[in-house]
Write a protein that holds these residues in place. Structure first.
Motif, mmCIF file in Angstrom:
data_model
loop_
_atom_site.group_PDB
_atom_site.id
_atom_site.type_symbol
_atom_site.label_atom_id
_atom_site.label_comp_id
_atom_site.label_asym_id
_atom_site.label_seq_id
_atom_site.Cartn_x
_atom_site.Cartn_y
_atom_site.Cartn_z
ATOM 1 N N GLU A 113 39.656 45.825 45.731
ATOM 2 C CA GLU A 113 39.563 44.674 46.634
ATOM 3 C C GLU A 113 39.403 43.362 45.868
ATOM 4 O OE1 GLU A 113 37.656 48.330 48.453
ATOM 5 O OE2 GLU A 113 37.479 47.212 46.570
ATOM 6 N N GLU A 125 42.653 41.862 44.875
ATOM 7 C CA GLU A 125 43.312 41.519 46.132
ATOM 8 C C GLU A 125 42.745 40.221 46.690
ATOM 9 O OE1 GLU A 125 43.510 43.146 50.713
ATOM 10 O OE2 GLU A 125 43.035 44.562 49.111
ATOM 11 N N GLY A 170 43.461 37.369 43.905
ATOM 12 C CA GLY A 170 44.868 37.131 43.604
ATOM 13 C C GLY A 170 45.128 36.971 42.121
#
Length: 450
Positions: A368, A371, A374
């Motif tokens: 995560e 994610e 980025g």
């Protein structure tokens, strides 16, 4: 005990491993297995009669401290669950600091070399004996790859391994890729190492890939096996038929057909070297009458050395090892000055490699985070890692990284910061209140700002 041809089992390639033809056994990272149940893939493999060997990475038997009883118990439990004929670990240290040095505990997240000295050997041998007494099956230890060398070493790698076997009776897991790595990085001749170590103690062999960059070989386990590594395997096979040979791959997993192709190359190398050995008019080679015993002169300890050859380390030896290992690891992960006698350039390469590995593993255990962050994840993590050494495992490292970002008001994007806040809150319940006070306040502020 004959193992045959095997491959490293990893969850990412579990289906491919099950489908590969001619697999006699597999090896699984012990710390990635639960102590009370197995992944379905390993259950199916065992039901087919495939041997599963647990391969530990966290004991740190070359470290200054005696092995942790909890870690030993965990490894023993996995051995019992698998019904394995042996377990394996590494000749390395993986953490430093703590009470012996009155400093914070540091985790390397990597296998680091121990100095090949008589005193370091005493510490290692005593740790190995403690481990042997705690495990339900025999132990085999692996030689590691190294970017750096300790100053003032007194033994070659082959001599060091021979002494270890003689004092403890431990088996050896010889990684031919690591012998090649040490040839490129430290100028050590693989053939000489094989001449000096007791080949009759080999339990099995690792074969793995890597890559050379700027004159340094990186043992990545994420690239195809190269011809020079297969040449070292051939060199070993010219001396003895190893009970088992295993292909390792830990990342950037290729299609199943490529894995099968690498296994075919391993088999072909063993077969060709075996035929050449059988056809030789002299089987003795460097060992004298083919005994596989290291020449006695390589094991003679200096007469003025205080060691008795028992493998028992004094507390003074452990304290000195603790200071030296802490200084080295601190230079690698905390930016402290390099200890005297080390190659500063190599230390820099190793330091950057450790930080990069941390970033990669944290991205796997907490997917995560990249994610949420980025493209900024990697730079943010490497910046964090320069001043924040790892003090526990990778999952705690992920939590500490997120905590540091939130404390400093990052990420700048409000939506990303809220997502990171919720991610951290969901996993922070077990953390001591004094550690979370600032984060709770930051979290409340972030949520209130939605």
């Amino acid at each position: 005990m004959e193992l045959g041809i095997g491959i490293g089992w990893r969850p990412e390639i579990a289906d491919a491993v099950e489908a590969l033809p001619g697999i006699d056994w597999v090896e699984a990272v012990a710390e990635n297995l639960c102590s009370d149940h197995l992944p379905d893939s390993l259950v199916r493999l065992r039901a087919r009669g495939v041997t599963v060997v647990p391969h530990g990475v966290s004991l740190g038997l070359g470290g200054a401290d005696r092995p942790d009883p909890g870690r030993l118990a965990d490894l023993a439990a996995r051995a019992a669950l698998l019904g394995t004929p042996l377990v394996t670990e590494h000749i390395a240290f993986v953490r430093a600091g703590g009470p012996r040095t009155a400093s914070a505990r540091l985790e390397a997240g990597h296998l680091l070399p121990v100095p090949r000295t008589w005193e370091a050997l005493d510490v290692l041998c005593e740790n190995v004996r403690i481990a042997q007494d705690s495990l339900p099956v025999p132990l085999a230890l692996e030689n590691i790859a190294a970017l750096i060398a300790w100053p003032g070493e007194e033994l070659t790698e082959g001599q060091f391994l021979a002494e270890l076997v003689e004092r403890t009776g431990v088996r050896l897991l010889i990684d031919v890729a690591n012998l090649h790595t040490n040839h490129v990085n430290r100028g050590e001749d693989p053939a000489k190492a094989l001449d000096e170590l007791p080949v009759e103690a080999i339990a099995y062999v690792h074969v793995a890939g890597g890559i050379e960059k700027d004159g340094v070989w990186h043992d990545t386990h994420a690239h195809p096996v190269t011809r020079p590594v297969l040449d070292v395997l051939s060199e070993l096979r010219s001396r003895i038929a190893p009970p088992g040979v295993l292909l390792e791959r830990d990342d950037d997993f290729p299609p199943a057909e490529e894995l099968a192709g690498e296994l075919t190359a391993v088999r072909a190398t063993l077969e060709a070297a075996g035929k050449a050995r059988s056809g030789s008019t002299s089987e003795a080679g460097a060992f004298g009458c083919g005994s596989g015993v290291t020449p006695a002169t390589s094991r003679v300890q200096p007469a003025d050395d205080a060691d008795t050859g028992t493998g028992t380390a004094t507390e003074g030896a452990r304290d000195r090892a603790a200071v030296a290992q802490t200084a080295l690891l601190s230079a690698l992960v905390a930016g402290t000055p390099a200890p005297e006698g080390f190659d500063h350039r190599r230390l820099g390469i190793q330091s950057r490699a450790l930080a990069a590995k941390r970033a990669d593993v944290v991205a796997k255990v907490a997917p995560e985070l990249p994610e949420i962050l980025g493209d900024g994840y990697r730079d943010a993590f490497l910046s964090y890692a320069r001043t924040r050494p790892m003090s526990a495992g990778y999952r705690r490292d992920a939590m500490d990284f997120a905590e540091q970002l939130l404390i400093t008001g990052r990420p700048a994007d409000d939506a990303a910061r809220r997502r990171l806040t919720h991610w951290w809150q969901d996993r922070a319940a077990a953390r001591p209140p004094r550690r979370t006070t600032r984060l709770v306040r930051a979290a409340r502020a972030a949520i209130a700002g939605r």
